[in-house]
Design a protein around this motif. Structure first.
Motif, PDB file in Angstrom:
ATOM      1  N   VAL A  53      11.993 -10.768  26.090  1.00 41.68           N
ATOM      2  CA  VAL A  53      12.366 -11.601  27.278  1.00 41.68           C
ATOM      3  C   VAL A  53      11.251 -12.105  28.099  1.00 41.68           C
ATOM      4  O   VAL A  53      10.152 -11.410  27.949  1.00 41.68           O
ATOM      5  N   ARG A  54      11.260 -13.249  28.246  1.00 39.34           N
ATOM      6  CA  ARG A  54      10.037 -13.956  28.799  1.00 39.34           C
ATOM      7  C   ARG A  54      10.267 -14.655  30.199  1.00 39.34           C
ATOM      8  O   ARG A  54      11.560 -14.899  30.552  1.00 39.34           O
ATOM      9  N   VAL A  55       9.515 -14.337  31.220  1.00 38.47           N
ATOM     10  CA  VAL A  55       9.745 -14.906  32.373  1.00 38.47           C
ATOM     11  C   VAL A  55       8.512 -16.000  32.552  1.00 38.47           C
ATOM     12  O   VAL A  55       7.493 -15.824  32.819  1.00 38.47           O
ATOM     13  N   SER A  56       9.053 -17.195  32.824  1.00 42.95           N
ATOM     14  CA  SER A  56       8.199 -18.426  33.085  1.00 42.95           C
ATOM     15  C   SER A  56       8.077 -18.834  34.496  1.00 42.95           C
ATOM     16  O   SER A  56       9.092 -18.819  35.114  1.00 42.95           O
ATOM     17  N   GLN A  57       7.090 -18.949  34.752  1.00 44.85           N
ATOM     18  CA  GLN A  57       6.769 -19.310  36.527  1.00 44.85           C
ATOM     19  C   GLN A  57       5.599 -19.687  36.679  1.00 44.85           C
ATOM     20  O   GLN A  57       4.549 -19.644  35.880  1.00 44.85           O
ATOM     21  N   ILE A  58       5.566 -20.794  37.796  1.00 45.35           N
ATOM     22  CA  ILE A  58       4.338 -21.410  38.328  1.00 45.35           C
ATOM     23  C   ILE A  58       3.817 -20.420  39.674  1.00 45.35           C
ATOM     24  O   ILE A  58       4.834 -19.997  40.263  1.00 45.35           O
ATOM     25  N   LEU A  59       2.677 -19.876  39.766  1.00 47.27           N
ATOM     26  CA  LEU A  59       2.224 -19.101  41.023  1.00 47.27           C
ATOM     27  C   LEU A  59       2.919 -17.996  41.373  1.00 47.27           C
ATOM     28  O   LEU A  59       3.505 -18.162  42.469  1.00 47.27           O
ATOM     29  N   PRO A  60       3.171 -17.111  40.700  1.00 49.97           N
ATOM     30  CA  PRO A  60       3.742 -15.872  41.417  1.00 49.97           C
ATOM     31  C   PRO A  60       2.818 -15.264  42.479  1.00 49.97           C
ATOM     32  O   PRO A  60       1.551 -15.318  42.261  1.00 49.97           O
ATOM     33  N   THR A  71       4.314  -2.807  28.175  1.00 48.69           N
ATOM     34  CA  THR A  71       5.708  -3.474  28.026  1.00 48.69           C
ATOM     35  C   THR A  71       5.880  -4.737  27.628  1.00 48.69           C
ATOM     36  O   THR A  71       6.952  -5.602  27.793  1.00 48.69           O
ATOM     37  N   THR A  72       5.098  -5.592  26.910  1.00 49.11           N
ATOM     38  CA  THR A  72       5.329  -6.982  26.938  1.00 49.11           C
ATOM     39  C   THR A  72       6.188  -7.361  25.716  1.00 49.11           C
ATOM     40  O   THR A  72       6.577  -8.434  25.378  1.00 49.11           O
ATOM     41  N   GLU A  73       6.465  -6.327  24.844  1.00 47.27           N
ATOM     42  CA  GLU A  73       7.352  -6.661  23.836  1.00 47.27           C
ATOM     43  C   GLU A  73       8.755  -6.425  24.223  1.00 47.27           C
ATOM     44  O   GLU A  73       9.735  -7.030  23.627  1.00 47.27           O
ATOM     45  N   HIS A  74       8.954  -6.079  25.564  1.00 47.54           N
ATOM     46  CA  HIS A  74      10.098  -5.870  26.248  1.00 47.54           C
ATOM     47  C   HIS A  74      10.278  -7.149  27.063  1.00 47.54           C
ATOM     48  O   HIS A  74      11.173  -8.000  27.040  1.00 47.54           O
ATOM     49  N   VAL A  75       9.439  -7.311  28.010  1.00 44.15           N
ATOM     50  CA  VAL A  75       9.199  -8.536  29.089  1.00 44.15           C
ATOM     51  C   VAL A  75       7.872  -8.975  29.286  1.00 44.15           C
ATOM     52  O   VAL A  75       7.059  -8.214  29.531  1.00 44.15           O
ATOM     53  N   ARG A  76       7.643 -10.200  29.052  1.00 43.78           N
ATOM     54  CA  ARG A  76       6.259 -10.950  28.951  1.00 43.78           C
ATOM     55  C   ARG A  76       6.350 -11.960  29.866  1.00 43.78           C
ATOM     56  O   ARG A  76       7.213 -12.831  29.819  1.00 43.78           O
ATOM     57  N   HIS A  77       5.223 -12.151  30.653  1.00 45.04           N
ATOM     58  CA  HIS A  77       5.127 -13.297  31.484  1.00 45.04           C
ATOM     59  C   HIS A  77       4.564 -14.307  30.740  1.00 45.04           C
ATOM     60  O   HIS A  77       3.745 -14.285  29.938  1.00 45.04           O
ATOM     61  N   VAL A  78       5.098 -15.415  31.202  1.00 44.80           N
ATOM     62  CA  VAL A  78       4.839 -16.915  30.589  1.00 44.80           C
ATOM     63  C   VAL A  78       4.428 -17.925  31.717  1.00 44.80           C
ATOM     64  O   VAL A  78       5.124 -18.256  32.491  1.00 44.80           O
ATOM     65  N   ALA A  79       3.113 -18.160  31.830  1.00 48.12           N
ATOM     66  CA  ALA A  79       2.606 -18.887  33.306  1.00 48.12           C
ATOM     67  C   ALA A  79       2.511 -20.372  32.981  1.00 48.12           C
ATOM     68  O   ALA A  79       2.249 -20.731  31.767  1.00 48.12           O
ATOM     69  N   TYR A  80       3.114 -21.095  33.887  1.00 41.35           N
ATOM     70  CA  TYR A  80       2.932 -22.621  33.831  1.00 41.35           C
ATOM     71  C   TYR A  80       1.548 -22.870  34.553  1.00 41.35           C
ATOM     72  O   TYR A  80       0.832 -23.968  34.529  1.00 41.35           O
TER      73      TYR A  80
END
Length: 431
Positions: A53-60, A71-80
């Motif tokens: 699962v990936r979470v895409s976001q600008i400026l968290p 745990t990046t194989e579970h949930v990974r951050h994808v940055a804009y």
């Protein structure tokens, strides 16, 4: 069925709402203050139950539990765009990055070039017509909602109901989670004598009736603080902050002389104080729109006398701006800088300012350099940049030869570095 009945039917706990996410999904989360903490905490707590699962976001703004290299194989951050919470992951390589102009993020999502399976967003309470407002950030989130299989709103009474293209109807919503946490507040940056000096150079070149786009940072806010005596300024920006609100309160901003959407402030996200969020609530003079409206150079450039002010970290002698990395090490992202530089260039009477202190690290490093450090991403190209401003003056580059550019930029460098910059320029056949 009434809107209220539909609302009650869609209410879930955060734990149950997170289970709407499937393995392999991309969750799109809006900018900064609009990120939904209850949902993201629940996702973090359940992250080991997911795969890819990936979470895409600008400026968290907040560092949630899923920012975890283990745990990046579970949930990974994808940055804009990398912010304080995600920067370490980008620099260490366990967070991903999608290079893109802020103006084009909605298009990437609509065209499926960047995925959007689920949307998690904060929202205002529902109105009598069944609409929620994503008033804190319309950005790319409105486009993601068009594509998403599931839309989950964290409804919070502290979120302002803003006008503009930022409304979502109950019929578009899959699930609702309720919370009443205070919205994160971000204060004004510190302004010192260097920022004040740069700000004065820029402020002196802003005229009554100009329309402003101002980025975040000490220098842009130093400009704002020196504009309170101006008259009939307008606002067409990406970020709405306390500084711009101050100009409204001082009477400097009226939007009366804007030729494109007169009498209206335009922005795509807000980041500031509780007072700012209250100022936004049902304010008829403010509209929040997606970034393909606020940041599109063609649309923004229809504002006559558009003045755009953005910061960079390095400028080389030909005028290239490195605003997002130091060498290959990521610091932020592309964002909207180039969008607005190009918009100002299109604008009748427009001016774009790139601002930076002349030095870094206690005056031991020049930020004006012969060439950008190896691996540095060019954020604003030599063909786009116009005014570059340091505490030592203003360099105007657009339309100038390479030789003239080098002379202009050396002239606004710290005096201690001008000699070596001149020698470097001679070796590069620029002088």
């Amino acid at each position: 069925m009434s809107f209220n009945q539909k609302y009650q039917e869609k209410r879930l706990s955060a734990d149950d709402a997170v289970r709407l996410v499937h393995n392999g999904d991309t969750i799109v989360v809006p900018t900064g203050s609009a990120e939904p903490p209850t949902l993201l905490i629940a996702l973090s707590e359940q992250r080991r139950d997911f795969r890819d699962v990936r979470v895409s976001q600008i400026l968290p703004l907040r560092k949630y539990g899923y920012y975890d290299p283990e745990t990046t194989e579970h949930v990974r951050h994808v940055a804009y765009f990398f912010g304080p919470a995600s920067r370490a992951g980008g620099q260490a390589g366990w967070s991903d990055y999608i290079p893109a102009y802020f103006a084009e993020l909605p298009t990437l999502l609509r065209q499926g070039l960047s995925p959007a399976n689920v949307v998690f967003s904060m929202a205002s309470p529902m109105d009598e017509e069944g609409y929620f407002s994503l008033g804190l950030a319309a950005d790319y989130t409105m486009a993601a909602i068009e594509k998403a299989r599931a839309v989950v709103l964290e409804v919070n009474p502290n979120v302002p109901f803003s006008f503009g293209n930022c409304r979502v109807h109950i019929s578009q919503v899959t699930a609702i989670v309720e919370s009443d946490e205070p919205i994160p507040e971000v204060g004004l940056p510190k302004i010192g004598p260097i920022q004040e000096a740069i700000g004065k150079y820029v402020a002196d070149m802003i005229n009554d009736g100009d329309t402003l786009q101002i980025g975040y940072g000490g220098i842009p806010d130093a400009v704002v603080m020196q504009l309170t005596h101006k008259r009939d300024l307008g606002i067409h920006t990406e970020m709405l902050g306390d500084g711009l609100m101050t100009l409204v309160e001082s009477g400097a901003v009226t939007n009366r002389r804007k030729n494109f959407h007169p009498n209206k402030m335009f922005a795509t996200f807000a980041l500031g104080s509780k007072k700012l969020y209250q100022f936004m609530h049902r304010n008829p003079a403010l509209e929040m729109h997606p970034s393909d409206i606020t940041n599109d150079p063609y649309l923004a450039g229809q504002n006559d006398n558009l003045v755009t002010i953005n910061a960079t970290m390095q400028v080389d002698l030909i005028g290239q701006c490195g605003s997002e990395t130091l060498g290959f090490c990521p610091v932020s992202g592309t964002g909207g800088q180039t969008d607005f530089v190009r918009a100002a260039n299109r604008s009748n009477g427009g001016k774009s300012f790139i601002v930076l202190p002349a030095t870094a690290k206690d005056q031991t490093i020049s930020r004006i350099v012969p060439t950008l450090a190896a691996g540095t991403h060019v954020s604003t190209s030599k063909n786009d940049v116009n005014y570059v401003v340091s505490e030592y003056g203003v360099a105007q580059l657009r339309g100038k030869t390479a030789r003239q550019r080098a002379e202009e930029l050396i002239g606004i460098a710290h005096p201690d570095f001008r000699g070596e910059l001149r020698e470097a320029a001679k070796k590069m056949n620029l002088l």
